[in-house]
Design an enzyme around this catalytic site. Structure first.
Site, short mmCIF file in Angstrom:
data_model
loop_
_atom_site.label_atom_id
_atom_site.label_comp_id
_atom_site.label_asym_id
_atom_site.label_seq_id
_atom_site.Cartn_x
_atom_site.Cartn_y
_atom_site.Cartn_z
N SER A 25 45.95 -27.78 -22.42
CA SER A 25 47.34 -27.57 -22.82
C SER A 25 47.48 -27.28 -24.32
O SER A 25 48.48 -27.63 -24.93
CB SER A 25 48.19 -28.80 -22.47
OG SER A 25 47.71 -29.94 -23.17
N VAL A 27 47.28 -24.09 -27.34
CA VAL A 27 47.99 -22.82 -27.44
C VAL A 27 47.51 -21.82 -26.39
O VAL A 27 48.31 -21.10 -25.79
CB VAL A 27 47.88 -22.24 -28.87
CG1 VAL A 27 46.43 -22.00 -29.28
CG2 VAL A 27 48.68 -20.95 -29.01
N GLU A 127 45.47 -18.77 -47.51
CA GLU A 127 44.37 -19.70 -47.30
C GLU A 127 43.05 -19.02 -47.66
O GLU A 127 43.01 -17.85 -48.02
CB GLU A 127 44.37 -20.21 -45.85
CG GLU A 127 45.59 -21.05 -45.53
CD GLU A 127 45.58 -21.62 -44.13
OE1 GLU A 127 44.71 -21.22 -43.32
OE2 GLU A 127 46.45 -22.45 -43.81
N HIS A 242 35.33 -28.41 -41.59
CA HIS A 242 36.44 -28.19 -42.52
C HIS A 242 36.11 -28.91 -43.82
O HIS A 242 35.71 -30.08 -43.81
CB HIS A 242 37.74 -28.72 -41.94
CG HIS A 242 38.95 -28.19 -42.63
ND1 HIS A 242 39.33 -28.60 -43.89
CD2 HIS A 242 39.86 -27.24 -42.27
CE1 HIS A 242 40.41 -27.95 -44.26
NE2 HIS A 242 40.76 -27.11 -43.29
N ARG A 288 35.13 -21.04 -45.61
CA ARG A 288 35.03 -22.48 -45.35
C ARG A 288 33.60 -22.99 -45.40
O ARG A 288 33.34 -24.11 -45.88
CB ARG A 288 35.65 -22.81 -43.99
CG ARG A 288 37.16 -22.85 -44.03
CD ARG A 288 37.72 -23.23 -42.67
NE ARG A 288 39.17 -23.36 -42.77
CZ ARG A 288 39.95 -23.56 -41.72
NH1 ARG A 288 39.44 -23.67 -40.52
NH2 ARG A 288 41.26 -23.67 -41.88
N HIS A 347 35.08 -29.48 -37.33
CA HIS A 347 36.44 -28.96 -37.13
C HIS A 347 36.56 -27.94 -36.01
O HIS A 347 37.49 -28.02 -35.22
CB HIS A 347 36.90 -28.34 -38.44
CG HIS A 347 38.31 -27.84 -38.44
ND1 HIS A 347 39.39 -28.67 -38.19
CD2 HIS A 347 38.83 -26.59 -38.65
CE1 HIS A 347 40.51 -27.96 -38.25
NE2 HIS A 347 40.20 -26.70 -38.51
N ARG A 382 34.72 -18.99 -38.77
CA ARG A 382 36.10 -18.59 -38.50
C ARG A 382 36.92 -18.44 -39.77
O ARG A 382 36.88 -19.30 -40.65
CB ARG A 382 36.77 -19.61 -37.57
CG ARG A 382 38.24 -19.32 -37.32
CD ARG A 382 38.82 -20.25 -36.29
NE ARG A 382 38.90 -21.63 -36.71
CZ ARG A 382 39.90 -22.14 -37.44
NH1 ARG A 382 40.89 -21.36 -37.86
NH2 ARG A 382 39.90 -23.42 -37.75
N LEU A 388 44.81 -20.22 -33.90
CA LEU A 388 46.05 -20.17 -33.11
C LEU A 388 46.36 -18.74 -32.69
O LEU A 388 46.85 -18.49 -31.59
CB LEU A 388 47.21 -20.75 -33.92
CG LEU A 388 47.16 -22.25 -34.22
CD1 LEU A 388 48.37 -22.67 -35.06
CD2 LEU A 388 47.12 -23.06 -32.93
#
Length: 562
Positions: A25, A27, A127, A242, A288, A347, A382, A388
């Site tokens: 459940s 996105v 970001e 992260h 990252r 992460h 990523r 998302l």
């Protein structure tokens, strides 16, 4: 490898049936369920906890999309390729950055309250590794919670969607290469979930490690379930840490969003010195993997278990990041006055079940989307806030393909997929046992993964992890698992081994995968590798290498088109 984890007979179990089964459940799962219902399909929406327990609900930063007047999909594409360290699938990335803005508009049109400027335009943040301000956010730093709220509200209005909370999906049911649903524990009781199409949207693997930003359910159990059923997996060596999780004694690893650095916060070591400019021209906004390794290095050199994020130079920081400010305040940190203690934490999983541009896997009737899937979008690392976006795009695309496939079958007068009463599945050969060490082993495997498969890796450590994980797996072989805790351990062990073996196999450093014994990136390794169930590899324990000396173990290498 053990195929099923429970003894069962589908003829004797309560049955739930629908056109599609969506597992998860976040996105991706909610998006798929909504689009399927909108197209007139009935949906079983199975979630292990509640509809709001997901990585999506915890996401802070936002959704990346080229809405700015100085931005366009090509620039977003280039940033995605840079972050992916040479492994991003350009065609997939182009599809996502091109289609994604419309999916965000659709979400906004159905009630998602994104932050806006005084003139009504979307307020955009920046970001790491983004060359433009393109991060759509909600309520400052609560984007994921708003996306989850909006999608849950949309799904709640669909009578064709039947939510099944506290439903632990255990194993996929496969007959002649086609998935026909799954067997599950619903409120602790065995049930069968029948569907002509199954969408796996079970999230990631953060809970495989001791320190993580992920919720309890992110144990890799969905990925392991697909692997047991014969699904291909890809890029399992690439686990993103992260850079900035809150690091305080007794405090959970709460994420300090990358958007805080995008707003001007800087990283400082134990001596209070800013250090990122000496490592990378983008400083705190470097990719990252770079930032996480630099923080880790500074921590080791100072002998501290954390570094600091300095947000004191951001005007009205508590107003801009209210959730972060309030959480830090609860632990005695005022983000407008104090340095925030931070450390890297597991992460995001770039790898996962291998899919095409429609979410299809190598098993007919099985789709995967979101973090559980590997489309090639994320490459070796990523790009911030692309997760998302990926969930929105591929949740929709999977639903569209399921609808299109059903229409083709009806047009060709194809026989109904055989998931009715005459097709049954059973497993009766597993021994019953009440293991008393499950909770301890769940914790010990986290320590093992953190120590040997964390930010820095090397062959002797990886081999030690493989040997111990294999030993623990063999002790459970042939036994049934019927509690969430034991099922988590089985899934954890399978996912751990997939990560470890992939990490041993890739003899270079690229993106989130850093080998101290192979510290350089090599063009020889500029490819993805698909892992195929039941193929075996002999490990040379002395050299930490593959016995045949080949670059690719188990599976097919996929060339990456630059």
């Amino acid at each position: 490898m053990q195929r099923y984890l429970m003894n069962f007979d589908t003829r004797r179990l309560p049955r739930y049936e629908a056109d599609a089964l969506v597992i998860g459940s976040g996105v991706a799962g909610l998006t798929a369920a909504w689009h399927l219902a909108q197209a007139g399909k009935s949906v079983l929406l199975a979630v292990r906890d509640t509809l709001f327990d997901s990585n999506t609900n915890k996401a802070q930063g936002g959704i990346a999309a080229s809405f700015g007047s100085d931005d366009n999909p090509e620039l977003h594409l280039e940033d995605t390729l840079v972050a992916g360290a040479g492994l991003t699938d350009r065609d997939i990335a182009k599809l996502v950055v091109t289609e994604g803005p419309e999916d965000i508009r659709l979400l906004a049109a159905h009630g998602a309250e994104f932050d806006r400027t005084a003139d009504g335009r979307l307020a955009l943040g920046r970001e790491g590794c983004h060359c433009r301000h393109r991060i759509v956010h909600a309520h400052g730093d609560a984007t994921g919670a708003e996306v989850a709220r909006a999608l849950n509200a949309m799904v709640a209005q669909e009578a064709r969607v039947r939510p099944l909370e506290h439903c632990y999906v255990v194993d996929l049911l496969v007959h002649e290469g086609r998935v026909h649903g799954a067997v599950a524990l619903l409120d602790g009781k065995k049930v069968v979930l029948r569907a002509r199409a199954t969408v796996l949207a079970t999230g990631g693997t953060g809970r495989l490690f001791s320190k993580t930003t992920n919720p309890e359910g992110a144990t890799g159990s969905g990925l392991a379930m697909a692997w047991r059923a014969g699904a291909e997996v890809m890029d399992m060596e690439f686990v993103q840490f992260h850079p900035t999780a809150l690091a305080l004694e007794g405090c959970p690893n709460f994420l300090i969003s990358e958007a805080v650095r995008g707003a001007g916060a800087v990283l400082r070591n134990g001596r209070g010195e800013r250090f990122m400019p000496k490592y990378h021209p983008m400083a705190e906004l470097a990719p990252r993997d770079v930032v996480a390794r630099c923080i880790f290095r500074e921590m080791q050199e100072s002998g501290m278990d954390h570094a600091f994020l300095d947000a004191t130079g951001i005007g009205d920081a508590a107003q801009k990041f209210p959730m972060i400010a309030e959480t830090c305040r609860q632990y005695g940190v005022d983000i407008e006055r104090d340095f925030i203690p931070i450390a890297p934490a597991a992460h995001y999983m770039m790898g996962g079940v291998h899919t095409d541009a429609h979410g299809r896997t190598n098993l007919a009737g099985l789709y995967a989307c979101g973090e559980a899937a590997c489309t090639g979008l994320q490459g070796a690392n990523r790009l911030a806030s692309n997760s998302l976006l990926e969930g929105l795009v591929f949740g929709r695309r999977a639903a569209e393909d399921i609808v299109a496939a059903a229409a083709r079958a009806e047009a060709q007068a194809a026989p109904r997929a055989a998931f009715c009463a005459e097709l049954f599945f059973e497993e009766h050969g597993l021994r019953e046992a009440a293991f008393s060490d499950t909770a301890r082993l769940n914790r010990e495997t986290q320590v093992l993964m953190t120590q040997y498969l964390g930010i820095r890796r090397y062959a002797p450590g990886i081999l030690k992890a493989i040997q111990e994980l294999s030993r623990l797996s063999s002790l459970r072989e042939g036994y049934a698992a019927e509690s969430a805790e034991e099922l988590d351990l089985r899934g954890r062990l399978a996912a751990d081994l997939l990560i470890a073996r992939a990490a041993l196999r890739r003899r270079e450093s690229r993106g989130a995968h850093y080998r101290m014994d192979y510290p350089e990136k090599s063009e020889k390794w500029r490819h993805h590798v698909l892992d195929v169930k039941d193929e075996q590899v002999a490990l040379d324990e002395e050299k930490g290498d593959m016995s045949d000396g080949n670059d690719v173990w188990s599976g097919r290498a996929l060339a990456v088109m630059a």
